[in-house]
Design a protein around this motif. Sequence first.
Motif, PDB file in Angstrom:
ATOM      1  N   THR A  86       0.810  -1.226   0.000  1.00  0.00           N
ATOM      2  CA  THR A  86       0.000   0.000   0.000  1.00  0.00           C
ATOM      3  C   THR A  86       0.838   1.269   0.000  1.00  0.00           C
ATOM      4  N   SER A  87       2.142   1.140  -0.252  1.00  0.00           N
ATOM      5  CA  SER A  87       3.005   2.330  -0.267  1.00  0.00           C
ATOM      6  C   SER A  87       2.949   3.002  -1.635  1.00  0.00           C
ATOM      7  N   ASN A  88       1.814   3.570  -1.941  1.00  0.00           N
ATOM      8  CA  ASN A  88       1.596   4.295  -3.192  1.00  0.00           C
ATOM      9  C   ASN A  88       0.755   5.524  -2.902  1.00  0.00           C
ATOM     10  N   LEU A  89       0.499   6.336  -3.927  1.00  0.00           N
ATOM     11  CA  LEU A  89      -0.221   7.597  -3.720  1.00  0.00           C
ATOM     12  C   LEU A  89      -1.624   7.391  -3.158  1.00  0.00           C
ATOM     13  N   LEU A  90      -2.257   6.288  -3.502  1.00  0.00           N
ATOM     14  CA  LEU A  90      -3.622   6.028  -3.030  1.00  0.00           C
ATOM     15  C   LEU A  90      -3.641   5.364  -1.657  1.00  0.00           C
ATOM     16  N   GLY A  91      -2.549   4.733  -1.275  1.00  0.00           N
ATOM     17  CA  GLY A  91      -2.515   4.042   0.009  1.00  0.00           C
ATOM     18  C   GLY A  91      -3.361   2.791   0.034  1.00  0.00           C
ATOM     19  N   SER A  92      -3.501   2.136  -1.122  1.00  0.00           N
ATOM     20  CA  SER A  92      -4.299   0.914  -1.180  1.00  0.00           C
ATOM     21  C   SER A  92      -3.725  -0.029  -2.219  1.00  0.00           C
ATOM     22  N   LYS A  93      -4.108  -1.303  -2.115  1.00  0.00           N
ATOM     23  CA  LYS A  93      -3.718  -2.303  -3.088  1.00  0.00           C
ATOM     24  C   LYS A  93      -4.848  -3.311  -3.229  1.00  0.00           C
ATOM     25  N   VAL A  94      -5.318  -3.491  -4.462  1.00  0.00           N
ATOM     26  CA  VAL A  94      -6.349  -4.488  -4.744  1.00  0.00           C
ATOM     27  C   VAL A  94      -5.688  -5.664  -5.449  1.00  0.00           C
ATOM     28  N   THR A  95      -5.786  -6.842  -4.840  1.00  0.00           N
ATOM     29  CA  THR A  95      -5.238  -8.064  -5.421  1.00  0.00           C
ATOM     30  C   THR A  95      -6.394  -8.907  -5.929  1.00  0.00           C
ATOM     31  N   THR A  96      -6.499  -9.055  -7.242  1.00  0.00           N
ATOM     32  CA  THR A  96      -7.663  -9.726  -7.825  1.00  0.00           C
ATOM     33  C   THR A  96      -7.456 -11.230  -7.935  1.00  0.00           C
ATOM     34  N   ALA A  97      -8.556 -11.939  -7.834  1.00  0.00           N
ATOM     35  CA  ALA A  97      -8.599 -13.376  -8.102  1.00  0.00           C
ATOM     36  C   ALA A  97      -9.707 -13.594  -9.127  1.00  0.00           C
ATOM     37  N   PHE A  98      -9.462 -13.085 -10.328  1.00  0.00           N
ATOM     38  CA  PHE A  98     -10.385 -13.236 -11.439  1.00  0.00           C
ATOM     39  C   PHE A  98      -9.948 -14.443 -12.270  1.00  0.00           C
ATOM     40  N   VAL A  99     -10.646 -14.729 -13.341  1.00  0.00           N
ATOM     41  CA  VAL A  99     -10.356 -15.918 -14.139  1.00  0.00           C
ATOM     42  C   VAL A  99      -8.947 -15.877 -14.729  1.00  0.00           C
ATOM     43  N   ILE A 140     -18.024 -16.586 -10.712  1.00  0.00           N
ATOM     44  CA  ILE A 140     -17.638 -15.936  -9.461  1.00  0.00           C
ATOM     45  C   ILE A 140     -16.189 -15.455  -9.557  1.00  0.00           C
ATOM     46  N   ALA A 141     -15.844 -14.485  -8.727  1.00  0.00           N
ATOM     47  CA  ALA A 141     -14.469 -14.009  -8.599  1.00  0.00           C
ATOM     48  C   ALA A 141     -14.367 -13.298  -7.259  1.00  0.00           C
ATOM     49  N   MET A 142     -13.148 -12.941  -6.888  1.00  0.00           N
ATOM     50  CA  MET A 142     -12.988 -12.225  -5.626  1.00  0.00           C
ATOM     51  C   MET A 142     -11.754 -11.349  -5.710  1.00  0.00           C
ATOM     52  N   ALA A 143     -11.574 -10.510  -4.695  1.00  0.00           N
ATOM     53  CA  ALA A 143     -10.401  -9.645  -4.618  1.00  0.00           C
ATOM     54  C   ALA A 143     -10.095  -9.364  -3.151  1.00  0.00           C
ATOM     55  N   ARG A 144      -8.811  -9.161  -2.893  1.00  0.00           N
ATOM     56  CA  ARG A 144      -8.369  -8.747  -1.560  1.00  0.00           C
ATOM     57  C   ARG A 144      -8.044  -7.267  -1.611  1.00  0.00           C
ATOM     58  N   LEU A 145      -8.561  -6.483  -0.651  1.00  0.00           N
ATOM     59  CA  LEU A 145      -8.336  -5.042  -0.600  1.00  0.00           C
ATOM     60  C   LEU A 145      -7.567  -4.699   0.668  1.00  0.00           C
ATOM     61  N   ASP A 146      -6.332  -4.218   0.492  1.00  0.00           N
ATOM     62  CA  ASP A 146      -5.514  -3.770   1.612  1.00  0.00           C
ATOM     63  C   ASP A 146      -5.456  -2.249   1.605  1.00  0.00           C
ATOM     64  N   PHE A 147      -5.619  -1.648   2.778  1.00  0.00           N
ATOM     65  CA  PHE A 147      -5.612  -0.194   2.917  1.00  0.00           C
ATOM     66  C   PHE A 147      -4.616   0.237   3.986  1.00  0.00           C
ATOM     67  N   ALA A 148      -3.780   1.210   3.664  1.00  0.00           N
ATOM     68  CA  ALA A 148      -3.021   1.917   4.684  1.00  0.00           C
ATOM     69  C   ALA A 148      -3.978   2.883   5.384  1.00  0.00           C
ATOM     70  N   PRO A 149      -3.592   3.490   6.508  1.00  0.00           N
ATOM     71  CA  PRO A 149      -4.469   4.496   7.119  1.00  0.00           C
ATOM     72  C   PRO A 149      -4.847   5.577   6.108  1.00  0.00           C
ATOM     73  N   TYR A 150      -6.119   5.804   5.973  1.00  0.00           N
ATOM     74  CA  TYR A 150      -6.698   6.787   5.050  1.00  0.00           C
ATOM     75  C   TYR A 150      -6.461   6.424   3.577  1.00  0.00           C
ATOM     76  N   GLY A 151      -6.168   5.164   3.327  1.00  0.00           N
ATOM     77  CA  GLY A 151      -5.999   4.703   1.948  1.00  0.00           C
ATOM     78  C   GLY A 151      -7.329   4.625   1.216  1.00  0.00           C
ATOM     79  N   ASN A 209      -4.280   0.087   9.621  1.00  0.00           N
ATOM     80  CA  ASN A 209      -4.530  -0.596   8.357  1.00  0.00           C
ATOM     81  C   ASN A 209      -5.922  -1.227   8.355  1.00  0.00           C
ATOM     82  N   ALA A 210      -6.477  -1.380   7.155  1.00  0.00           N
ATOM     83  CA  ALA A 210      -7.774  -2.035   7.003  1.00  0.00           C
ATOM     84  C   ALA A 210      -7.659  -3.128   5.950  1.00  0.00           C
ATOM     85  N   LEU A 211      -8.499  -4.139   6.083  1.00  0.00           N
ATOM     86  CA  LEU A 211      -8.510  -5.265   5.155  1.00  0.00           C
ATOM     87  C   LEU A 211      -9.948  -5.641   4.848  1.00  0.00           C
TER      88      LEU A 211
END
Length: 208
Positions: free
Chosen positions: A59-72, A83-94, A157-159
Amino acid sequence: MKFLLTFVLLALASSHAFASDPSPLQDLCVATNDSNSVMFVNGKFCKDPKLAFRYPGNTSNLLGSKVTTAFVDQFPRLNTLGIAMARLDFAPYGLNPPHIHPCGTEMLVVVEGTVYVGFVTSNQLNNTLFTKVLTKGDVFMFPQGLIHFQLNIGQANALAFAFLSSQNPGLITTANSVFGSKPLINVDVLTKAFQVDNKLINYLQAQN
């Protein structure tokens, strides 16, 4: 003779229709094209099982977030399953910025932290904004094709995990599409659409 031939054809069709997938030879096999992987199962090289599950996103980027996809594309066995899913990691205020999934509805589950979420309805419903502050265990739905976002409003952090009703729900990040298209959208179009000075449009386009 005609009856026997019909019976044989029906038997063959039935055996094909009810054939099952091969029995799994291990708990999981995440397919890879890397021939240096540890095992070859049912015509596919398998990743080392210890590497099959993603670590927290960077999450060390300008948005403070990272989306990790589990698509086809990442998990080929999702093909045809819808179906599909994604993991969303957030830094504080990301922030996971406003975006659209054109082919799927999303259900978000917060695992850790406090996340402010929202979506905007279409013109038909007067572009109404619906928002909610979610904490651990809360669930929120984002209808297919509507602009939505998630913002970590906590100091930690948020998940969250997102589950989507398509094997390939698609992703259109609003700002990237409008200000970062290739080639760029004509400045006159955007200044008129957003009713702002062309210097601001030039600035926004330069950020993408």
